[in-house]
Design a protein around this motif. Structure first.
Motif, PDB file in Angstrom:
ATOM      1  N   GLY A 144      62.372  40.750  24.835  1.00  0.00           N
ATOM      2  CA  GLY A 144      61.055  40.137  24.704  1.00  0.00           C
ATOM      3  C   GLY A 144      61.026  38.928  23.801  1.00  0.00           C
ATOM      4  O   GLY A 144      59.961  38.572  23.268  1.00  0.00           O
ATOM      5  N   LEU A 145      62.173  38.264  23.644  1.00  0.00           N
ATOM      6  CA  LEU A 145      62.227  37.093  22.774  1.00  0.00           C
ATOM      7  C   LEU A 145      61.800  35.840  23.534  1.00  0.00           C
ATOM      8  O   LEU A 145      62.078  35.685  24.727  1.00  0.00           O
ATOM      9  CB  LEU A 145      63.635  36.902  22.220  1.00  0.00           C
ATOM     10  N   ASP A 146      61.169  34.937  22.813  1.00  0.00           N
ATOM     11  CA  ASP A 146      60.780  33.644  23.368  1.00  0.00           C
ATOM     12  C   ASP A 146      61.798  32.562  23.062  1.00  0.00           C
ATOM     13  O   ASP A 146      61.853  31.549  23.758  1.00  0.00           O
ATOM     14  CB  ASP A 146      59.422  33.212  22.813  1.00  0.00           C
ATOM     15  N   PHE A 147      62.582  32.748  21.991  1.00  0.00           N
ATOM     16  CA  PHE A 147      63.585  31.752  21.629  1.00  0.00           C
ATOM     17  C   PHE A 147      64.755  32.418  20.919  1.00  0.00           C
ATOM     18  O   PHE A 147      64.620  33.504  20.339  1.00  0.00           O
ATOM     19  CB  PHE A 147      62.982  30.649  20.743  1.00  0.00           C
ATOM     20  N   ILE A 148      65.903  31.767  20.996  1.00  0.00           N
ATOM     21  CA  ILE A 148      67.070  32.142  20.212  1.00  0.00           C
ATOM     22  C   ILE A 148      67.707  30.867  19.678  1.00  0.00           C
ATOM     23  O   ILE A 148      67.483  29.775  20.207  1.00  0.00           O
ATOM     24  CB  ILE A 148      68.120  32.933  21.028  1.00  0.00           C
ATOM     25  N   ALA A 149      68.496  31.016  18.618  1.00  0.00           N
ATOM     26  CA  ALA A 149      69.335  29.924  18.134  1.00  0.00           C
ATOM     27  C   ALA A 149      70.783  30.362  18.257  1.00  0.00           C
ATOM     28  O   ALA A 149      71.161  31.410  17.739  1.00  0.00           O
ATOM     29  CB  ALA A 149      69.004  29.576  16.686  1.00  0.00           C
ATOM     30  N   ILE A 150      71.572  29.567  18.962  1.00  0.00           N
ATOM     31  CA  ILE A 150      72.987  29.876  19.122  1.00  0.00           C
ATOM     32  C   ILE A 150      73.734  29.313  17.919  1.00  0.00           C
ATOM     33  O   ILE A 150      73.657  28.130  17.632  1.00  0.00           O
ATOM     34  CB  ILE A 150      73.530  29.326  20.460  1.00  0.00           C
ATOM     35  N   THR A 151      74.424  30.199  17.185  1.00  0.00           N
ATOM     36  CA  THR A 151      75.008  29.821  15.893  1.00  0.00           C
ATOM     37  C   THR A 151      76.469  30.262  15.829  1.00  0.00           C
ATOM     38  O   THR A 151      76.832  31.162  15.057  1.00  0.00           O
ATOM     39  CB  THR A 151      74.220  30.451  14.733  1.00  0.00           C
ATOM     40  N   GLU A 152      77.320  29.638  16.641  1.00  0.00           N
ATOM     41  CA  GLU A 152      78.735  29.989  16.606  1.00  0.00           C
ATOM     42  C   GLU A 152      79.332  29.625  15.242  1.00  0.00           C
ATOM     43  O   GLU A 152      78.848  28.725  14.551  1.00  0.00           O
ATOM     44  CB  GLU A 152      79.502  29.251  17.708  1.00  0.00           C
ATOM     45  N   HIS A 153      80.415  30.303  14.884  1.00  0.00           N
ATOM     46  CA  HIS A 153      81.091  30.007  13.625  1.00  0.00           C
ATOM     47  C   HIS A 153      81.803  28.664  13.721  1.00  0.00           C
ATOM     48  O   HIS A 153      82.778  28.520  14.460  1.00  0.00           O
ATOM     49  CB  HIS A 153      82.126  31.081  13.297  1.00  0.00           C
ATOM     50  N   ASN A 154      81.307  27.680  12.985  1.00  0.00           N
ATOM     51  CA  ASN A 154      82.003  26.399  12.819  1.00  0.00           C
ATOM     52  C   ASN A 154      82.359  25.728  14.137  1.00  0.00           C
ATOM     53  O   ASN A 154      83.391  25.074  14.247  1.00  0.00           O
ATOM     54  CB  ASN A 154      83.284  26.597  11.992  1.00  0.00           C
ATOM     55  N   ALA A 155      81.527  25.873  15.139  1.00  0.00           N
ATOM     56  CA  ALA A 155      81.835  25.328  16.457  1.00  0.00           C
ATOM     57  C   ALA A 155      80.546  24.990  17.196  1.00  0.00           C
ATOM     58  O   ALA A 155      79.511  25.614  16.987  1.00  0.00           O
ATOM     59  CB  ALA A 155      82.660  26.323  17.270  1.00  0.00           C
TER      60      ALA A 155
END
Length: 340
Positions: A58-69
């Motif tokens: 039920g999320l409207d947004f996400i932030a993709i936060t790869e390690h150092n990439a």
């Protein structure tokens, strides 16, 4: 979890997600700002699985936060849509603490090869701020090498007080409690200096069924990267472990009312604090001020109820709310209403 080796940056399939979704105006939006795919050390999910999990939660947004990439930034355009905003970001895993760079440019990578004694952190924060991004002190009390946050919070916009990675069985643990206590202890002084930092909560997803536990609910003018980050930066947000949990929290004095992250001009009057909760059967609501717990009240077995109490600007610079499940597990916590 860290990725320490040098990472060659080849942005694959350069189809970046849109920064704004059409037709989504002013409102509360649920999102998880700390999410990893298999590109990150310890991650096991594909971007497709992450997108499906976000929608299922039920999320409207996400932030993709790869390690150092940032080389997965280019795959998210095909996975975002009218129902899911994808914010580009990075988890910067330095030698003495991790932080999130949210809202960075496509393909941008923030350097991570330093520690607190190198005295370079401000330069890297400035790089993120220069492109309109948000800097988050991540999991300050994470129980592993490099995870414990050794930098001062000065210069960071937000503090991640609730992180779900190390607490999948019990979404609230001692590391989160320590982070919340540290943030809460400095809140009154930071408000007095005009530089308080809002709290945020994220899943730090690496594995299946972690996404959205917890997540942050943000009041924004629209569903866009800029508006979501502005709402987080202003503290117009609260954190929860479930999409079924819904606290509503205001403070009022006279005919004036303020919501989460807002400032209430009390003009010397008592402030009426009103908390309406649903989705936490037999839970407990606590109202917190700079003097500690100012009020505590139980919710009925239905999980829905209204709690009211009074305080004043003379007693505290702020008021904030926590909601807990029976047994003490956190269900939701809010950023403060500022009293003046």
């Amino acid at each position: 979890m860290a990725r320490d080796e040098d990472v060659p940056e080849v942005v694959a399939q350069a189809h970046f997600p849109p920064r704004q979704l059409a037709g989504r105006g002013h409102g509360w939006y649920r999102g998880d700002c700390h999410v990893h795919s298999s590109r990150s050390n310890g991650g096991e999910l594909t971007p497709e699985q992450l997108a499906a999990g976000a929608r299922k939660s039920g999320l409207d947004f996400i932030a993709i936060t790869e390690h150092n990439a940032s080389d997965t930034h280019g795959v998210w355009g095909a996975l975002a849509g009218d129902d899911l905003l994808v914010i580009l970001g990075q988890e910067v895993t330095t030698r003495t603490g991790h932080w999130l760079a949210l809202g960075i440019e496509p393909g941008q990578v923030v350097d991570w090869r330093y520690g607190v004694r190198d005295d370079v952190i401000d330069r890297h924060l400035d790089q993120v701020h220069h492109v309109g991004g948000l800097c988050v002190a991540a999991h300050p009390h994470a129980p592993y090498p490099t995870g414990t946050f050794m930098y001062p919070f000065r210069g960071f916009d937000v503090v991640e007080v609730w992180n779900g990675l190390w607490s999948s069985d019990l979404p609230w643990n001692a590391d989160n409690a320590a982070a919340l206590a540290e943030w809460g202890r400095g809140l009154a002084a930071d408000i007095h200096r005009g530089q308080w930092r809002p709290a945020i909560g994220n899943s730090d997803t690496h594995l299946d069924d972690q996404i959205g536990i917890p997540h942050t609910v943000v009041l924004a003018d629209e569903l866009s990267t800029d508006a979501i980050l502005a709402g987080i930066r202003a503290g117009h947000s609260w954190i929860t472990d479930s999409a079924t949990t819904e606290p509503s929290f205001t403070a009022s004095a006279g005919h004036r009312t303020a919501g989460i992250g807002e400032r209430l001009e009390t003009r010397g009057e008592q402030a009426l604090v009103r908390v309406a909760v649903r989705g936490v059967p037999s839970g407990t609501v606590t109202v917190h001020t700079e003097r500690g717990v100012a009020h505590r009240e139980s919710l009925p077995s239905s999980g829905s109820g209204v709690v009211e109490c009074r305080t004043s600007a003379a007693e505290s610079a702020f008021v904030r709310v926590e909601v807990r499940h029976p047994g003490g597990q956190m269900a939701a916590l809010t950023n403060p209403v500022i009293l003046a």
